[in-house]
Design a protein around this motif. Structure first.
Motif, PDB file in Angstrom:
ATOM      1  N   ASP A 249       0.843  -1.196   0.000  1.00  0.00           N
ATOM      2  CA  ASP A 249       0.000   0.000   0.000  1.00  0.00           C
ATOM      3  C   ASP A 249       0.884   1.254   0.000  1.00  0.00           C
ATOM      4  N   SER A 250       0.772   2.089   1.035  1.00  0.00           N
ATOM      5  CA  SER A 250       1.547   3.332   1.075  1.00  0.00           C
ATOM      6  C   SER A 250       2.768   3.230   1.984  1.00  0.00           C
ATOM      7  N   GLN A 251       2.996   2.051   2.565  1.00  0.00           N
ATOM      8  CA  GLN A 251       4.066   1.895   3.538  1.00  0.00           C
ATOM      9  C   GLN A 251       5.187   0.996   2.997  1.00  0.00           C
ATOM     10  N   MET A 252       6.355   1.117   3.620  1.00  0.00           N
ATOM     11  CA  MET A 252       7.483   0.250   3.307  1.00  0.00           C
ATOM     12  C   MET A 252       8.226  -0.067   4.585  1.00  0.00           C
ATOM     13  N   THR A 253       8.620  -1.331   4.740  1.00  0.00           N
ATOM     14  CA  THR A 253       9.409  -1.758   5.888  1.00  0.00           C
ATOM     15  C   THR A 253      10.789  -2.182   5.423  1.00  0.00           C
ATOM     16  N   LEU A 254      11.816  -1.631   6.061  1.00  0.00           N
ATOM     17  CA  LEU A 254      13.199  -1.973   5.740  1.00  0.00           C
ATOM     18  C   LEU A 254      13.796  -2.689   6.945  1.00  0.00           C
ATOM     19  N   THR A 255      14.236  -3.925   6.723  1.00  0.00           N
ATOM     20  CA  THR A 255      14.819  -4.741   7.780  1.00  0.00           C
ATOM     21  C   THR A 255      16.283  -5.001   7.453  1.00  0.00           C
ATOM     22  N   VAL A 256      17.161  -4.756   8.423  1.00  0.00           N
ATOM     23  CA  VAL A 256      18.602  -4.835   8.184  1.00  0.00           C
ATOM     24  C   VAL A 256      19.263  -5.647   9.289  1.00  0.00           C
ATOM     25  N   SER A 257      20.273  -6.448   8.897  1.00  0.00           N
ATOM     26  CA  SER A 257      21.045  -7.232   9.861  1.00  0.00           C
ATOM     27  C   SER A 257      22.530  -7.039   9.582  1.00  0.00           C
ATOM     28  N   ALA A 258      23.304  -6.833  10.645  1.00  0.00           N
ATOM     29  CA  ALA A 258      24.761  -6.732  10.542  1.00  0.00           C
ATOM     30  C   ALA A 258      25.370  -7.657  11.576  1.00  0.00           C
ATOM     31  N   PHE A 259      26.577  -8.178  11.276  1.00  0.00           N
ATOM     32  CA  PHE A 259      27.159  -9.220  12.110  1.00  0.00           C
ATOM     33  C   PHE A 259      28.614  -8.913  12.432  1.00  0.00           C
ATOM     34  N   SER A 260      29.054  -9.409  13.588  1.00  0.00           N
ATOM     35  CA  SER A 260      30.465  -9.294  13.962  1.00  0.00           C
ATOM     36  C   SER A 260      31.288 -10.326  13.209  1.00  0.00           C
ATOM     37  N   VAL A 261      32.613 -10.172  13.247  1.00  0.00           N
ATOM     38  CA  VAL A 261      33.506 -11.078  12.528  1.00  0.00           C
ATOM     39  C   VAL A 261      33.331 -12.521  12.989  1.00  0.00           C
ATOM     40  N   ASP A 262      33.194 -12.728  14.298  1.00  0.00           N
ATOM     41  CA  ASP A 262      33.049 -14.094  14.813  1.00  0.00           C
ATOM     42  C   ASP A 262      31.600 -14.581  14.779  1.00  0.00           C
ATOM     43  N   GLY A 263      30.684 -13.720  14.338  1.00  0.00           N
ATOM     44  CA  GLY A 263      29.291 -14.115  14.236  1.00  0.00           C
ATOM     45  C   GLY A 263      28.530 -14.123  15.545  1.00  0.00           C
ATOM     46  N   LYS A 264      29.221 -13.801  16.646  1.00  0.00           N
ATOM     47  CA  LYS A 264      28.573 -13.883  17.954  1.00  0.00           C
ATOM     48  C   LYS A 264      27.686 -12.678  18.241  1.00  0.00           C
ATOM     49  N   LYS A 265      27.991 -11.563  17.595  1.00  0.00           N
ATOM     50  CA  LYS A 265      27.208 -10.354  17.818  1.00  0.00           C
ATOM     51  C   LYS A 265      26.476  -9.985  16.543  1.00  0.00           C
ATOM     52  N   SER A 266      25.251  -9.552  16.698  1.00  0.00           N
ATOM     53  CA  SER A 266      24.485  -9.088  15.545  1.00  0.00           C
ATOM     54  C   SER A 266      23.664  -7.869  15.927  1.00  0.00           C
ATOM     55  N   ILE A 267      23.387  -7.057  14.932  1.00  0.00           N
ATOM     56  CA  ILE A 267      22.532  -5.889  15.114  1.00  0.00           C
ATOM     57  C   ILE A 267      21.399  -5.991  14.106  1.00  0.00           C
TER      58      ILE A 267
END
Length: 311
Positions: A249-267
C-alpha cells in the motif's frame, strides 16, 4: 531503432539480459537489440570477492562502455552495482524484482539445519558465510567462485557438500535443482538481491524513456531504500550487511542485519516509513544502526579482511 546492450558474458548475465531484451521487444516490436558481451575484472580475477579491494568489479568495464557510447545501455545484477555510479550514468530502469531469498543446495538434499557436522559449504559472500556459521558453527565454510551451474556441479564432484546462492539466479537460468529456501527472517539477503539494474547515460532521454516501459514502481522504491542504507553505512563485499525492503500500500518496511567477525554479535533494525520516501527510510535505519554500534562492526570486518590478505 537499433540498441546495443552491454553485459557480462556469464551465463546468468546473458540470461537476464536476454529476458530484458524480450520484455522490451514486447512493447517496442520495431526496435532491434544487439548484445555486446564485455569482460570485467570480476570475470578474470578468481580470488574470493572480499579480497578484491575494488567496488563494482562486475560492472565497471560494462558501464564504461555505456559512458563512451560503445553501448546504449547495460544490464546488471543490481547487487553488483555500487551505490554511487560514475558521473553521467543513471539506473534508468529496475524491472520487477525476483524473489530475494538465498537457497541451500546439498548433495544429499539436506537442509542447513540438518546437514552433517563437518560438512563443507561453499559461498563467495562474507554475508552468507557468517550467517551459515551463526546457524551451524560445526560446518566449514569454503570460498567458491564460478557460474551458477559450475558451483552446482562442484557439489556433484564432491568438492563441497552444499552451496548457498540466490534463488533469483536459479529462476532466471531455469535450472531445475532441488533446494531448500532460506527464510529472509533468519538469513538476510544482500541489498538489491533479486533485482536487475539497467544503466544508461543520464542525457540519453530517448533510451531512458524506452527503458522505463518495463520499470516496476515498487521494485524501484524498495531498491532505493536498500541502496540508501547501503551507501549510508558503506557496506559491500568487505562488510557483510543484509537488507530487505518490502512495500505494501503506502508503507514500506526496511529490515537490516549486521554481524560481527566471529558471528557472535548481531545488530538488527526494522523500520516502517512512507513508501514515497525510500531514501529517508534508508537513512533513518542507517542512523539507528550507527547508534547501536554498526561502525565498530564494519571497522572490525575491514581490519580482519586486511589481515587475511596479508597471510
Amino acid at each position: 531503432m537499433k540498441y546495443v546492450v552491454g553485459a557480462r558474458g556469464s551465463q546468468l548475465s546473458v540470461a537476464q539480459t536476454n529476458w530484458v531484451i524480450s520484455e522490451l521487444t514486447k512493447i517496442h516490436p520495431d526496435s532491434e537489440f544487439e548484445l555486446n558481451k564485455i569482460t570485467t575484472k570480476g570475470d578474470t580475477d578468481s580470488r574470493p570477492l572480499f579480497t578484491i579491494d575494488q567496488k563494482g568489479i562486475f560492472e565497471k568495464e560494462v558501464d564504461r562502455a555505456v559512458a563512451t557510447g560503445d553501448v546504449d545501455f547495460a544490464v546488471h545484477s543490481l547487487k553488483d552495482v555500487p551505490s554511487q555510479l560514475d558521473d553521467g550514468l543513471v539506473i534508468a530502469c529496475i524491472p520487477k524484482r525476483e524473489k530475494v531469498n538465498d537457497v541451500f543446495i546439498s548433495l544429499d538434499n539436506s537442509a542447513l539445519t540438518t546437514i552433517k557436522s563437518g560438512a563443507i559449504i561453499g559461498t563467495s559472500s562474507l554475508r552468507r558465510a557468517v550467517q551459515i556459521s551463526r546457524i551451524r558453527s560445526d560446518v566449514t565454510v569454503k570460498p567458491i567462485r564460478g557460474n551458477v551451474e559450475t558451483r552446482i556441479r562442484k557439489i556433484s564432484d564432491s568438492d563441497y557438500d552444499a552451496i548457498v546462492l540466490a534463488q533469483a539466479g536459479l529462476s532466471r537460468l531455469g535450472i531445475d535443482v532441488q533446494y531448500t529456501p532460506l527464510s529472509t527472517d533468519e538469513f538476510s539477503p544482500s541489498p538489491g538481491q533479486g533485482a536487475i539494474a539497467i544503466v544508461a547515460r543520464e542525457d540519453d532521454s530517448k533510451t531512458i524513456s524506452m527503458l522505463r516501459g518495463i520499470e516496476d514502481a515498487d521494485s524501484r522504491l524498495e531498491i532505493e531504500a536498500e541502496r540508501a542504507l547501503s551507501d549510508f553505512v558503506d557496506s559491500g563485499c568487505r562488510f557483510p550487511l543484509g537488507a530487505y525492503a518490502k512495500s505494501s500500500d503506502s508503507q514500506m518496511t526496511l529490515t537490516v542485519s549486521a554481524f560481527s567477525v566471529d558471528g557472535k554479535k548481531s545488530i538488527q533494525v526494522s523500520k516502517t516509513g512512507k513508501k514515497e520516501n525510500p531514501e529517508s527510510l534508508g537513512k533513518n535505519v542507517g542512523l539507528e544502526l550507527q547508534s547501536k554500534g554498526v561502525n565498530d562492526l564494519a571497522l572490525n570486518w575491514r581490519e580482519k579482511v586486511e589481515e587475511w590478505n596479508r597471510t
